[in-house]
Write a protein that holds these residues in place. Structure first.
Motif, PDB file in Angstrom:
ATOM      1  N   GLN A 502      55.472  38.003-103.891  1.00  0.00           N
ATOM      2  CA  GLN A 502      54.365  38.377-104.764  1.00  0.00           C
ATOM      3  C   GLN A 502      53.038  38.346-104.013  1.00  0.00           C
ATOM      4  OE1 GLN A 502      55.114  35.806-108.239  1.00  0.00           O
ATOM      5  NE2 GLN A 502      55.306  37.738-109.333  1.00  0.00           N
ATOM      6  N   TYR A 503      52.097  39.119-104.518  1.00  0.00           N
ATOM      7  CA  TYR A 503      50.755  39.126-103.953  1.00  0.00           C
ATOM      8  C   TYR A 503      49.857  38.231-104.804  1.00  0.00           C
ATOM      9  CZ  TYR A 503      52.039  42.928-100.881  1.00  0.00           C
ATOM     10  OH  TYR A 503      52.618  43.666 -99.897  1.00  0.00           O
ATOM     11  N   PRO A 504      48.783  37.706-104.228  1.00  0.00           N
ATOM     12  CA  PRO A 504      47.945  36.767-104.978  1.00  0.00           C
ATOM     13  C   PRO A 504      47.523  37.271-106.358  1.00  0.00           C
ATOM     14  CG  PRO A 504      47.265  36.807-102.709  1.00  0.00           C
ATOM     15  CD  PRO A 504      48.351  37.833-102.838  1.00  0.00           C
ATOM     16  N   HIS A 505      47.238  38.588-106.471  1.00  0.00           N
ATOM     17  CA  HIS A 505      46.727  39.057-107.766  1.00  0.00           C
ATOM     18  C   HIS A 505      47.799  39.023-108.847  1.00  0.00           C
ATOM     19  CE1 HIS A 505      48.638  43.057-107.837  1.00  0.00           C
ATOM     20  NE2 HIS A 505      48.573  42.962-106.520  1.00  0.00           N
ATOM     21  N   GLU A 506      49.051  38.866-108.439  1.00  0.00           N
ATOM     22  CA  GLU A 506      50.116  38.799-109.443  1.00  0.00           C
ATOM     23  C   GLU A 506      50.322  37.374-109.956  1.00  0.00           C
ATOM     24  OE1 GLU A 506      53.297  42.076-108.156  1.00  0.00           O
ATOM     25  OE2 GLU A 506      52.854  40.679-106.552  1.00  0.00           O
ATOM     26  N   LEU A 507      49.568  36.435-109.379  1.00  0.00           N
ATOM     27  CA  LEU A 507      49.759  35.036-109.753  1.00  0.00           C
ATOM     28  C   LEU A 507      48.614  34.577-110.657  1.00  0.00           C
ATOM     29  CD1 LEU A 507      50.621  33.698-106.206  1.00  0.00           C
ATOM     30  CD2 LEU A 507      52.219  34.338-107.998  1.00  0.00           C
ATOM     31  N   SER A 508      48.887  33.544-111.432  1.00  0.00           N
ATOM     32  CA  SER A 508      47.813  32.972-112.248  1.00  0.00           C
ATOM     33  C   SER A 508      46.946  32.072-111.374  1.00  0.00           C
ATOM     34  CB  SER A 508      48.416  32.167-113.387  1.00  0.00           C
ATOM     35  OG  SER A 508      48.981  30.993-112.871  1.00  0.00           O
ATOM     36  N   GLY A 509      45.801  31.666-111.921  1.00  0.00           N
ATOM     37  CA  GLY A 509      44.886  30.827-111.154  1.00  0.00           C
ATOM     38  C   GLY A 509      45.544  29.563-110.628  1.00  0.00           C
ATOM     39  N   GLY A 510      46.313  28.908-111.498  1.00  0.00           N
ATOM     40  CA  GLY A 510      46.965  27.675-111.089  1.00  0.00           C
ATOM     41  C   GLY A 510      48.001  27.919-110.004  1.00  0.00           C
ATOM     42  N   GLN A 511      48.725  29.015-110.137  1.00  0.00           N
ATOM     43  CA  GLN A 511      49.745  29.329-109.121  1.00  0.00           C
ATOM     44  C   GLN A 511      49.086  29.655-107.791  1.00  0.00           C
ATOM     45  OE1 GLN A 511      51.708  32.471-111.223  1.00  0.00           O
ATOM     46  NE2 GLN A 511      53.322  31.134-111.999  1.00  0.00           N
ATOM     47  N   ARG A 512      47.971  30.367-107.854  1.00  0.00           N
ATOM     48  CA  ARG A 512      47.272  30.696-106.621  1.00  0.00           C
ATOM     49  C   ARG A 512      46.838  29.442-105.892  1.00  0.00           C
ATOM     50  NH1 ARG A 512      43.488  35.888-107.791  1.00  0.00           N
ATOM     51  NH2 ARG A 512      44.473  36.027-109.805  1.00  0.00           N
ATOM     52  N   GLN A 513      46.278  28.504-106.669  1.00  0.00           N
ATOM     53  CA  GLN A 513      45.814  27.286-106.026  1.00  0.00           C
ATOM     54  C   GLN A 513      47.003  26.528-105.431  1.00  0.00           C
ATOM     55  OE1 GLN A 513      43.545  26.284-104.320  1.00  0.00           O
ATOM     56  NE2 GLN A 513      41.910  25.718-105.720  1.00  0.00           N
ATOM     57  N   ARG A 514      48.159  26.636-106.076  1.00  0.00           N
ATOM     58  CA  ARG A 514      49.342  25.999-105.504  1.00  0.00           C
ATOM     59  C   ARG A 514      49.762  26.662-104.206  1.00  0.00           C
ATOM     60  NH1 ARG A 514      52.645  22.730-109.090  1.00  0.00           N
ATOM     61  NH2 ARG A 514      51.202  22.107-110.737  1.00  0.00           N
ATOM     62  N   VAL A 515      49.624  27.989-104.153  1.00  0.00           N
ATOM     63  CA  VAL A 515      49.937  28.670-102.896  1.00  0.00           C
ATOM     64  C   VAL A 515      48.980  28.184-101.806  1.00  0.00           C
ATOM     65  CG1 VAL A 515      49.929  30.900-101.730  1.00  0.00           C
ATOM     66  CG2 VAL A 515      50.914  30.702-103.999  1.00  0.00           C
ATOM     67  N   ALA A 516      47.705  28.042-102.168  1.00  0.00           N
ATOM     68  CA  ALA A 516      46.735  27.549-101.187  1.00  0.00           C
ATOM     69  C   ALA A 516      47.112  26.150-100.711  1.00  0.00           C
ATOM     70  CB  ALA A 516      45.335  27.546-101.791  1.00  0.00           C
ATOM     71  N   ILE A 517      47.601  25.331-101.642  1.00  0.00           N
ATOM     72  CA  ILE A 517      48.007  23.985-101.257  1.00  0.00           C
ATOM     73  C   ILE A 517      49.255  24.043-100.384  1.00  0.00           C
ATOM     74  CG2 ILE A 517      48.840  21.777-102.130  1.00  0.00           C
ATOM     75  CD1 ILE A 517      47.103  22.243-104.591  1.00  0.00           C
ATOM     76  N   ALA A 518      50.201  24.908-100.765  1.00  0.00           N
ATOM     77  CA  ALA A 518      51.417  25.042 -99.963  1.00  0.00           C
ATOM     78  C   ALA A 518      51.060  25.453 -98.544  1.00  0.00           C
ATOM     79  CB  ALA A 518      52.354  26.067-100.593  1.00  0.00           C
ATOM     80  N   ARG A 519      50.087  26.340 -98.429  1.00  0.00           N
ATOM     81  CA  ARG A 519      49.709  26.795 -97.095  1.00  0.00           C
ATOM     82  C   ARG A 519      49.143  25.637 -96.276  1.00  0.00           C
ATOM     83  NH1 ARG A 519      45.375  31.474 -96.450  1.00  0.00           N
ATOM     84  NH2 ARG A 519      44.257  29.922 -97.657  1.00  0.00           N
ATOM     85  N   ALA A 520      48.422  24.753 -96.958  1.00  0.00           N
ATOM     86  CA  ALA A 520      47.874  23.605 -96.235  1.00  0.00           C
ATOM     87  C   ALA A 520      48.967  22.598 -95.890  1.00  0.00           C
ATOM     88  CB  ALA A 520      46.786  22.940 -97.072  1.00  0.00           C
ATOM     89  N   LEU A 521      49.998  22.541 -96.727  1.00  0.00           N
ATOM     90  CA  LEU A 521      51.004  21.492 -96.536  1.00  0.00           C
ATOM     91  C   LEU A 521      52.143  21.912 -95.622  1.00  0.00           C
ATOM     92  CD1 LEU A 521      51.431  20.016-100.103  1.00  0.00           C
ATOM     93  CD2 LEU A 521      50.215  19.054 -98.167  1.00  0.00           C
ATOM     94  N   VAL A 522      52.249  23.218 -95.362  1.00  0.00           N
ATOM     95  CA  VAL A 522      53.460  23.699 -94.711  1.00  0.00           C
ATOM     96  C   VAL A 522      53.614  23.127 -93.308  1.00  0.00           C
ATOM     97  CG1 VAL A 522      52.512  25.793 -93.707  1.00  0.00           C
ATOM     98  CG2 VAL A 522      54.862  25.785 -94.543  1.00  0.00           C
ATOM     99  N   LEU A 523      52.511  22.721 -92.699  1.00  0.00           N
ATOM    100  CA  LEU A 523      52.599  22.128 -91.362  1.00  0.00           C
ATOM    101  C   LEU A 523      52.807  20.624 -91.432  1.00  0.00           C
ATOM    102  CD1 LEU A 523      49.791  24.123 -89.573  1.00  0.00           C
ATOM    103  CD2 LEU A 523      52.214  24.184 -89.062  1.00  0.00           C
ATOM    104  N   GLU A 524      52.975  20.099 -92.631  1.00  0.00           N
ATOM    105  CA  GLU A 524      53.116  18.669 -92.845  1.00  0.00           C
ATOM    106  C   GLU A 524      52.001  17.880 -92.194  1.00  0.00           C
ATOM    107  OE1 GLU A 524      57.224  17.774 -91.863  1.00  0.00           O
ATOM    108  OE2 GLU A 524      57.674  18.510 -93.887  1.00  0.00           O
ATOM    109  N   PRO A 525      50.789  18.107 -92.671  1.00  0.00           N
ATOM    110  CA  PRO A 525      49.647  17.427 -92.064  1.00  0.00           C
ATOM    111  C   PRO A 525      49.603  15.950 -92.473  1.00  0.00           C
ATOM    112  CG  PRO A 525      48.928  18.648 -93.981  1.00  0.00           C
ATOM    113  CD  PRO A 525      50.392  18.923 -93.829  1.00  0.00           C
ATOM    114  N   ASP A 526      48.802  15.191 -91.739  1.00  0.00           N
ATOM    115  CA  ASP A 526      48.604  13.787 -92.090  1.00  0.00           C
ATOM    116  C   ASP A 526      47.355  13.614 -92.929  1.00  0.00           C
ATOM    117  OD1 ASP A 526      50.775  13.099 -90.601  1.00  0.00           O
ATOM    118  OD2 ASP A 526      49.596  12.878 -88.763  1.00  0.00           O
ATOM    119  N   PHE A 527      46.557  14.665 -92.967  1.00  0.00           N
ATOM    120  CA  PHE A 527      45.235  14.514 -93.548  1.00  0.00           C
ATOM    121  C   PHE A 527      44.824  15.822 -94.219  1.00  0.00           C
ATOM    122  CE2 PHE A 527      40.574  14.981 -92.703  1.00  0.00           C
ATOM    123  CZ  PHE A 527      40.160  14.063 -93.636  1.00  0.00           C
ATOM    124  N   LEU A 528      44.278  15.687 -95.422  1.00  0.00           N
ATOM    125  CA  LEU A 528      43.979  16.866 -96.206  1.00  0.00           C
ATOM    126  C   LEU A 528      42.564  16.730 -96.792  1.00  0.00           C
ATOM    127  CD1 LEU A 528      45.658  19.329 -97.048  1.00  0.00           C
ATOM    128  CD2 LEU A 528      46.396  18.063 -99.052  1.00  0.00           C
TER     129      LEU A 528
END
Lengths: 699, 330
Positions: A502-528
């Motif tokens: 899916q493309y971002p415009h097909e997602l709701s606001g909450g889902q988009r923010q989750r995608v943004a979080i997933a993108r930050a978490l995918v590298l398994e960071p220690d600090f956010l």
């Protein structure tokens, strides 16, 4: 006769793929002099209702049926010209985003004057006098009517729109989310102003907001909307104190409150209904824990509850008391509660530490000044901040807009180059990373931005968005596919397959923010670093997000800096809080300690500014005078002194260090902390006031 | 000194700098061209070396190049353009009428198209999705993308040769010998010749303004402040005017820049209509390596562009209150 009667209103929007049934039979009456609230999540149709009344529906919106009667006159039957006469003369409007609502190339005074002169035949000078009077009324300097909108701050612009709404003494003012996007202190002042003025001129108010707390404090009656239907309506005291509809209960429970640090708000799982068809059963059935077959068959009618001004659309109104009890328990809503989040969990080692961190922006100078070698002016966005974050700890950073909290977040994430002080990340000085090793730093430290609408590339699929960091850090194809899927499920986007293409415009606001979080978490960071990640989201989504972050900290040992102006959500998620004012931390300590007994007067007023969702509880407002001073030209001494109700001479002479007040778990930069009597004599003041400010000491 | 004065001083400083650079480039490029204005005379053997030296000295071309440059600078910046080498007339006497011819054709045409196309663009932008919008966009884009001489030739074929409504070329009848300014530009004969190139120019530029204005209005249309204007009870036209006012900036900038470029003439159009404008004069002068003439005309063109740039900047600051004249920020 009521002032405004809305009867069985239906509104649809035609879109590229069919129509959206935004309002499906909404009825309510507003009596003269009554403040009426419309509440609900986004997509509930509350703004559409206001636009239908005002005749401001966008071109693809149509009123299908129903009537809108204002003072006995059918508004929907009016011609364009007749409607224009009613607008503003009788019904004024306070728009949603004050930042964009004023014409940028017209002076604020001229815009108000235009409203007056469109309807009244008055001379220019008379109209100007009226504008000055209005500016004075809303607390703006009457001499500033010839200033352009960009010369005002967000809160002041909202005052301009309020002044405009008052210009012709309308009978009804419709305010559409008048405070969304403003920070708590400004919001509190604006609400206070609206009520004060509206009491004085005795008009009715239709207030549309998603913040139940704002309605609880300002309105007499309300309707709760969901999926274009009225779920519950009646007097605020009845509906909010004893809700009888599961949706109202959910909405109320998900509204976080500052004082209940221990009590987690309960979110409503799921997302708003699909309105491509008019709802057949109860609009809320898919998310309602109490729903059964009957709820799928028909939408319940509004039932009058006996002996009070209270109506509810639920098949099980009779079980309201039982449902109320159950609704407070997260398990009712199918949410797993983890007992670990009681705040007593282990905190790991320090992952990030800053010492006297500074980020000063240089203002541009004229050539002449440069030749003379004058020191350029600096905007001290971050001015000597010392803090530390441990693994599995959430540090909340709070403050008004413009206090430098976002700059702090960006500097800590090395998106901005610090101009002074030091940052130690994972026991390594930041300079070692900057010395050609940034990739290693970026792998461990990630940032989530405020606006999920702007921070995702609209032309990439979720798979590519989330996979991109992995590609940058040279993970192979199989790992990438696996990790993307895992991370999406971790942030609650399940099943991942459904979202991958899916493309971002097909997602709701909450889902988009989750995608943004997933993108930050995918590298398994220690600090956010999270920079206001929830400010664009509805309450229930906001709670979901907070719970997700809390879980990440608890279970995955991530150290999190959470930046927000919303103290209520901060207190929910944070272990420790740091309050920022003009680039400095003025109080920091354990969340509970700060919430229970704030030491700094600024912290106190921040805490007091948050609205209370229970209408039976009254709240003392501490309205701060004025706006934060210009960060270029800071006063000497305590930066907060000019607005501080307790300021003494001493405060103007020398700036208090962060160790000036507090206890073991808390420290505040104040000579006269809240709860202690001012003692003017024994402060560490010196007589010669230094021009510079003393740097803060670390805690 | 107020912020605005400081801003103005800075912009004027930049404009002066740009002018100096432009003037220098003209000088360098011309001297780098192979040959000299007298080359053909010399190769034909009509001049002796002594005569050549004499002529070169007469024009100052025997001096070292830096001296030539300084003299050139002094002269050109004081508008002393000297004598044309090949036409033995003061340069200004040659250029002035050509420039006037060009401007009298292009300036009214540009102003007309700017006003009409912008208003039309605002209107179609406001009524987005209407037939008028589609038609006007297709029409103007077609006119804009067709080379102007093709359009011109078609117009000549239709209106001159087929319908015989207007003359095909020239600025006046061959027999006419006008006397004085008024007679030159205000006669029916002139108007008769004027109408066709004028129309072609108007159509040629219409697309740019129309699209700029339309896009501006489309972009502003959904904005919150227009909603508030609407809620205030402004009529449809008043709202459109506010939307137009808010999307004015690109149009104004574009207009000012185009106005500067007009001093170069529309060479192709001038050729097709045999209009004695400055574009044709320049091409001819370069071919003949008539240094003073080329220098002067290129200088005037560059100066016009620079000045109109300056005007655009000032207009920008005037029309957009959010433009920070103090140059702060970035």
């Amino acid at each position: 006769m009521s002032l405004l009667e809305i009867d069985d209103l239906h509104v649809t929007y035609s879109t590229g793929d069919g129509s959206v049934h935004a309002i499906n039979g909404v009825s309510f009456d507003i009596d003269e002099g009554v403040n009426y609230g419309l509440a609900g999540e986004s997509g509930s149709g509350k703004s559409t209702a206001a636009e239908a009344v005002l005749g401001l529906l966008p071109e693809n919106g149509t009123v299908e049926s129903g009537s809108v009667t204002f003072k006995g006159q059918d508004l929907l039957a009016l011609s364009e010209r007749e409607r224009r006469d009613v607008l503003w003369e009788d019904i004024a409007y306070i728009p949603q985003s004050a930042m964009d609502a004023l014409d940028p190339v017209m002076t604020t005074g001229a815009q108000i004057r235009q409203a007056i002169q469109t309807h009244r035949n008055v001379t220019k000078s008379k109209a100007r006098d009226r504008v000055q009077e209005l500016f004075d009324m809303v607390g703006l300097d009457p001499d500033r009517i010839d200033d352009y909108p960009h010369e005002f701050s967000g809160g002041m612009r909202q005052r301009v729109t309020i002044a405009m709404a008052l210009a012709l003494d309308p009978d009804l003012i419709i305010a559409d989310e008048p405070t969304t996007g403003l920070d708590v202190i400004v919001q509190d002042k604006i609400i206070d102003k609206i009520i004060e003025i509206q009491d004085r001129i005795d008009s009715s108010l239709l207030l549309i907001t998603h913040e139940v707390g704002v309605i609880a404090e300002t309105c007499d009656e309300l309707s709760i909307l969901y999926g274009g239907k009225v779920m519950e309506q009646g007097s605020v005291d009845n509906v909010l104190v004893n809700p009888t509809n599961p949706y109202t209960m959910g909405l109320k429970n998900s509204f976080p409150e500052i004082d209940n640090v221990d009590e987690d708000p309960v979110s409503i799982p799921g997302s708003p209904p699909d309105l491509s068809e008019p709802p057949t059963g109860c609009a809320f059935r898919d998310r309602c824990p109490f729903a059964d077959e009957e709820c799928y068959e028909s939408h319940p009618d509004l039932v009058d509850l006996p002996n009070r001004n209270h109506r509810s659309a639920c098949h099980y109104v009779d079980n309201a008391a039982q449902m109320r009890r159950d609704a407070g328990d997260p398990r009712t809503w199918g949410i797993e509660t983890d007992t670990a989040s009681d705040g007593d969990h282990e905190r790991g080692e320090v992952i990030l530490e800053t010492d006297g961190l500074e980020k000063w922006y240089t203002q541009s100078q004229s050539l002449l000044d440069r030749i003379r070698g004058d020191e350029p002016n600096h905007v001290r966005a971050v001015d000597g901040v010392s803090l530390s974050v441990r693994k599995s700890e959430v540090l909340g950073i709070a403050g008004e807009s413009g206090c430098g909290k976002s700059t702090l977040g960006e500097t800590v994430a090395l998106l901005e180059e610090p101009t002074g002080g030091s940052i130690t990340f994972d026991d390594t000085d930041i300079e070692e990373y900057q010395d050609g090793n940034m990739k290693a730093f970026r792998e461990k430290a990630q940032i989530i931005f405020q606006d999920p609408f702007d921070s995702l590339n609209p032309r990439q699929t979720v798979r590519r968005l989330v996979g991109e960091p992995l590609a940058i850090h040279d993970r192979d194809r199989d790992t990438r596919a696996r990790r993307v899927r895992e991370t999406l499920e971790r942030v609650g986007l399940t099943p991942a397959e459904k979202f991958l293409d899916q493309y971002p415009h097909e997602l709701s606001g909450g889902q988009r923010q989750r995608v943004a979080i997933a993108r930050a978490l995918v590298l398994e960071p220690d600090f956010l670093v999270c920079d206001e990640p929830a400010s664009m989201l509805d309450v229930s989504l906001k709670v979901n997000l907070l719970n997700l972050l809390r879980r990440l900290a608890d279970e995955e040992d991530i150290g999190i800096i959470y930046i927000s102006h919303d103290l209520a959500s901060l207190t929910q998620v944070s272990d420790r809080l740091a309050i920022m004012y003009l680039g400095r931390i003025i109080e920091q300590g354990d969340t509970e300690a700060i919430v229970e007994s704030p030491k700094h007067p600024y912290t106190e007023s921040l805490l007091r500014a948050a609205p209370e969702k229970d209408p039976s509880v009254s709240r003392d407002r501490v309205l701060l005078e004025g706006e934060p001073p210009n960060p270029v030209d800071l006063p000497s001494g305590c930066a907060f002194a000019p607005r501080c109700p307790k300021a003494q001479d001493e405060c103007y002479r020398e700036e208090p260090g962060l160790d000036a007040a507090g206890g073991p778990n808390q420290s505040a930069a104040c000579y006269f902390p809240v709860g202690e009597d001012p003692v003017a004599d024994d402060g560490p003041a010196t007589d010669d006031a230094g021009t510079g400010s003393t740097p803060q000491e670390s805690d | 000194m107020s912020d605005f004065q400081r801003f103005l001083a800075k912009r004027i400083g930049i404009a002066i700098g740009l002018t100096l650079i432009a003037v220098t480039i003209i000088f360098v490029v011309l001297r780098m061209l192979p040959g000299s204005p007298f080359e053909s005379l010399i190769t034909a053997g009509n001049l002796t070396q002594g005569q050549v030296d004499e002529i070169m000295a007469l024009y100052g071309l025997d001096k070292p190049i830096w001296q030539q440059y300084l003299i050139y600078l002094r002269n050109i910046l004081t508008f002393q353009f000297g004598y044309s080498i090949l036409q033995s007339q003061p340069v200004w006497d040659i250029l002035a009428p050509k420039l006037a011819n060009t401007l009298i054709l292009l300036v009214p045409a540009l102003v007309t198209t700017a006003v009409v196309s912008t208003l039309l663009g605002m209107y179609v932008g406001w009524n987005r999705g209407s037939k008028a919008e589609t038609a006007s966009i297709i029409g103007t884009t077609f006119l804009r993308s067709t080379p102007v001489f093709i359009t011109a030739i078609f117009f000549v074929i239709i209106f001159s040769y087929t319908l015989d409504l207007v003359p095909a070329f020239g600025m006046r009848s061959i027999t006419a010998t006008p006397d004085g300014l008024l007679d030159t530009y205000m006669s029916m004969d002139f108007l008769h010749h004027y109408i066709l190139p004028f129309t072609v120019t108007v159509l040629f530029y219409s697309g740019d303004f129309l699209l700029l204005a339309r896009n501006g209005v489309v972009e502003k249309k959904g904005s919150e402040f227009l909603k508030l204007h609407r809620a205030k009870g402004l009529s449809e036209n008043e709202q459109l005017m506010r939307a137009g006012r808010n999307s004015m900036l690109p149009v104004i900038t574009y207009f000012a820049l185009r106005l500067g470029m007009i001093f170069q003439g529309l060479i192709l159009l001038e050729v097709v209509f045999a209009w004695p404008g400055i574009g044709r004069a320049l091409v001819l002068a370069i071919q003949q390596q008539d240094y003073p003439l080329v220098q002067a005309s290129v200088f005037i063109m560059a100066l016009a562009v620079i000045i109109m740039n300056l005007v655009a900047d000032v207009l920008y600051a005037y029309f957009d209150p959010t433009v920070s004249v103090s140059g702060g920020g970035a």
